[in-house]
Design a protein around this motif. Structure first.
Motif, PDB file in Angstrom:
ATOM      1  N   SER A   1     -17.134 -15.462   8.022  1.00 10.73           N
ATOM      2  CA  SER A   1     -15.789 -14.878   8.100  1.00 10.73           C
ATOM      3  C   SER A   1     -15.864 -13.459   8.658  1.00 10.73           C
ATOM      4  CB  SER A   1     -15.105 -14.901   6.734  1.00 10.73           C
ATOM      5  OG  SER A   1     -15.834 -14.112   5.822  1.00 10.73           O
ATOM      6  N   GLU A   2     -16.896 -12.713   8.292  1.00 13.19           N
ATOM      7  CA  GLU A   2     -17.046 -11.347   8.835  1.00 13.19           C
ATOM      8  C   GLU A   2     -17.297 -11.381  10.331  1.00 13.19           C
ATOM      9  OE1 GLU A   2     -19.823  -8.693   6.965  1.00 13.19           O
ATOM     10  OE2 GLU A   2     -19.122  -9.272   4.967  1.00 13.19           O
ATOM     11  N   GLN A   3     -18.066 -12.382  10.794  1.00 11.64           N
ATOM     12  CA  GLN A   3     -18.299 -12.509  12.239  1.00 11.64           C
ATOM     13  C   GLN A   3     -16.973 -12.758  12.971  1.00 11.64           C
ATOM     14  OE1 GLN A   3     -21.588 -15.077  13.556  1.00 11.64           O
ATOM     15  NE2 GLN A   3     -22.367 -15.032  11.458  1.00 11.64           N
ATOM     16  N   GLY A   4     -16.159 -13.646  12.417  1.00 10.83           N
ATOM     17  CA  GLY A   4     -14.864 -13.943  13.036  1.00 10.83           C
ATOM     18  C   GLY A   4     -13.978 -12.701  13.081  1.00 10.83           C
ATOM     19  N   LEU A   5     -13.951 -11.967  11.981  1.00 10.51           N
ATOM     20  CA  LEU A   5     -13.098 -10.772  11.923  1.00 10.51           C
ATOM     21  C   LEU A   5     -13.613  -9.691  12.875  1.00 10.51           C
ATOM     22  CD1 LEU A   5     -12.411 -10.708   8.064  1.00 10.51           C
ATOM     23  CD2 LEU A   5     -10.880 -11.495   9.887  1.00 10.51           C
ATOM     24  N   ALA A   6     -14.944  -9.608  13.032  1.00 12.67           N
ATOM     25  CA  ALA A   6     -15.507  -8.623  13.968  1.00 12.67           C
ATOM     26  C   ALA A   6     -15.126  -8.981  15.402  1.00 12.67           C
ATOM     27  CB  ALA A   6     -17.024  -8.565  13.801  1.00 12.67           C
TER      28      ALA A   6
ATOM     29  N   PRO B   1     -21.036 -10.204  17.052  1.00  9.72           N
ATOM     30  CA  PRO B   1     -21.358  -9.864  15.663  1.00  9.72           C
ATOM     31  C   PRO B   1     -22.747 -10.384  15.271  1.00  9.72           C
ATOM     32  CG  PRO B   1     -19.257 -11.083  15.822  1.00  9.72           C
ATOM     33  CD  PRO B   1     -19.926 -11.172  17.150  1.00  9.72           C
ATOM     34  N   ASP B   2     -23.378  -9.681  14.384  1.00  8.34           N
ATOM     35  CA  ASP B   2     -24.695 -10.041  13.858  1.00  8.34           C
ATOM     36  C   ASP B   2     -24.623 -11.433  13.208  1.00  8.34           C
ATOM     37  OD1 ASP B   2     -27.007 -10.319  12.413  1.00  8.34           O
ATOM     38  OD2 ASP B   2     -26.863  -8.379  11.393  1.00  8.34           O
ATOM     39  N   PRO B   3     -25.398 -12.408  13.732  1.00  6.47           N
ATOM     40  CA  PRO B   3     -25.312 -13.771  13.180  1.00  6.47           C
ATOM     41  C   PRO B   3     -25.823 -13.881  11.743  1.00  6.47           C
ATOM     42  CG  PRO B   3     -27.011 -13.635  14.890  1.00  6.47           C
ATOM     43  CD  PRO B   3     -26.321 -12.300  14.866  1.00  6.47           C
ATOM     44  N   ALA B   4     -26.431 -12.796  11.227  1.00 12.78           N
ATOM     45  CA  ALA B   4     -26.866 -12.838   9.828  1.00 12.78           C
ATOM     46  C   ALA B   4     -25.709 -12.537   8.875  1.00 12.78           C
ATOM     47  CB  ALA B   4     -28.004 -11.829   9.604  1.00 12.78           C
TER      48      ALA B   4
END
Lengths: 194, 194
Positions: B51-56, B44-47
């Motif tokens: 929480s969105e990174q984890g869900l991705a 996932p995009d680190p920007a």
């Protein structure tokens, strides 16, 4: 009426059946049939070897899950900082079947705080900035409530995760957050196609 | 070539990618493609918010599991007496998809002994004969290696569970029992219908 599988570590309490009855009564008030694992009627023959009895229970619960339209799972930490692994297994099972997963936890502390407390605050910071526990294991930093697979399974299945600050002595028995899940599930799954 | 999903808590080690490379090399020797979660390329995009990174990541791993023919899961206890709940989730997921689940643990102690050690041997016996831990939770007595859903998922999927007595410092890294699983999986899944 829609059937909803009720997972959680309270099945291990001595008054498990009483909690199951309370959970089913709440489901009933919202027009749902609650299916509580300890109530499943395929009780294995006690004359069979213990391991066979355990495996027969697992089969009965998998069968019950396949017959349910959704699940509500209790993620209150169990023997460690995370959810009961049996309940986690059941979440993955229902998610792969495409069923909505509603979750609650009676411990609202963030995951980092729970892991940190579990390892006696012996948390180390790596040069990369991540934190690890005393076994050298990364502590997930995604600000999710538990392991990302569990949190992701709930949210991607269009379920929800509700936390409630229960007094420690009541953390496996209080049903406030459970009832919020039932309410959400009843609203959502009554409109699902069969 | 058949793809096999490689689950386990070693993804949280600082040298996780090195362990993944060793696991994939073993799979390769047996004619299987090992799919190791930390190698999944949909980073996932680190920007994006954490929480969105984890869900991705959870989405990417669910996608990877759907593309695998079987799984090998490391059940070595993680932050408590049982398997990592993220791995347990993945077991349930693969089991519901009908894929064989091969499991290993580098801690061969019986479940009762692990739970008992975890609660400082503060195990109580109920009048009914069952044992409970210090939270009043039943300790499963089915002589299975872990929670019955996990053990059942492995055996009902036609997988196997292999234990190995690893020195404590190597319990997340040694791959002896893992290789036994690869061997079993290679024998069995090469004959599966596509």
């Amino acid at each position: 009426m829609r059937r909803i599988y009720l997972a959680g570590p309270e099945v291990f309490l001595v008054n498990s059946r009483e909690i199951g009855a309370r959970k089913r009564a709440i489901c009933d008030r919202y027009g749902l049939i609650g299916v509580y694992p300890a109530d499943i009627e395929d009780i294995p023959d006690p004359a069979r070897p213990l391991s066979e009895q355990g495996l027969a229970l697992s089969q009965a619960m998998e069968r019950a899950m396949r017959e349910c339209d959704a699940m509500i799972v209790n993620l209150t930490p169990f023997r460690g900082p995370s959810a009961d692994p049996g309940s986690a297994y059941e979440m993955g099972f229902m998610r792969a079947l495409g069923r909505p997963v509603y979750a609650y936890s009676n411990d609202p502390r963030p995951f980092f705080e729970r892991v940190s407390a579990f390892c006696g605050n012996a948390v180390r910071r790596r040069p990369t900035g991540e934190h690890e526990d005393r076994d050298g294991m990364t502590i997930e930093h995604f600000t999710l409530h538990d392991n990302l697979m569990l949190a992701g399974g709930v949210l991607h299945s269009s379920g929800c995760l509700i936390t409630f600050a229960a007094p420690p002595a009541e953390r496996y028995t209080t049903l406030t957050a459970f009832e919020c899940c039932v309410e959400q599930a009843a609203l959502a799954i009554s409109s699902l196609p069969r």
